[in-house]
Write an enzyme that holds these catalytic residues in place. Structure first.
Site, PDB file in Angstrom:
ATOM      1  CB  SER A 117      18.086  -9.170  -9.509  1.00  0.00           C
ATOM      2  OG  SER A 117      18.393 -10.001 -10.599  1.00  0.00           O
ATOM      3  CE  LYS A 154      18.441 -13.627  -9.364  1.00  0.00           C
ATOM      4  NZ  LYS A 154      17.863 -13.213 -10.652  1.00  0.00           N
TER       5      LYS A 154
END
Length: 200
Positions: A117, A154
């Site tokens: 990701s 993230k």
């Protein structure tokens, strides 16, 4: 000369803070810091561990200039899932080195990326260096705990209504948490990513 004052100031701590950590009186600690008395070996080891530096660096006996000091080892902890959050395991997988200068600016640890990701910036198996902190600025890349035990890495985007965790890989969707969810789950920042060490 011992670097007790230098290290304490870099962490923005008081003499009482360190005395409380050691379980001694402030006067006793001040004597350590000013060189009137020398701490015993056990106390020196505790201080070196607390500041994440070597005994030689703490006592100033390395014989090297600050720029020549050997690296400080930090643990690579349970792998961090860069995708679906996973249960963070507090186990040491490996060790990385950071400079004494970096080590003196905060508490650091490393985590290994797993998943896609955060590609292409961070790839599966890469190691990230994290400074422990409970908040980050908009646009920073952080390690976040969701539900108190699921860790993910993230980019952070804050708004008045909540926070969005943004992957680098466009194949993965951002995850938005409302302010209520941040409190209830909870969603907590545990550190800021300050360095990437790609593995080939």
């Amino acid at each position: 000369m011992m670097r007790l004052r230098q290290l304490r100031n870099q962490k923005d701590l008081t003499q009482k803070d360190i005395a409380d950590f050691l379980g001694c009186g402030r006067t006793t600690y001040v004597k350590y810091e000013t060189g009137v008395n020398e701490p015993n070996l056990d106390t020196l080891k505790r201080l070196a561990t607390f500041y994440n530096v070597s005994l030689d660096y703490l006592t100033g006996n390395s014989g090297l200039s600050d720029s020549e000091n050997v690296g400080i080892k930090i643990p690579v902890l349970g792998r961090v899932q860069a995708g679906i959050p996973f249960e963070a395991v507090e186990e040491i997988l490996d060790w990385e080195e950071i400079s004494p200068e970096m080590a003196a600016t905060g508490d650091y640890f490393a985590l290994r990326i797993r998943g896609q990701s955060m590609e292409p910036r961070m790839c599966d198996g890469d190691v990230i260096i994290i400074r422990k902190q409970s908040d980050v600025d908009n646009g920073d890349i952080a390690v976040i705990l969701v539900n108190g035990f699921e860790a993910t890495v993230k980019k952070i985007k804050k708004t008045e209504s909540g926070v969005t965790l943004i992957p680098s890989n466009p194949a993965f969707d951002p995850i938005f948490y409302t302010n209520d969810e941040i409190k209830e789950l909870p969603v907590q920042v545990i550190g800021k990513v300050v360095e990437l060490r790609a593995k080939y």
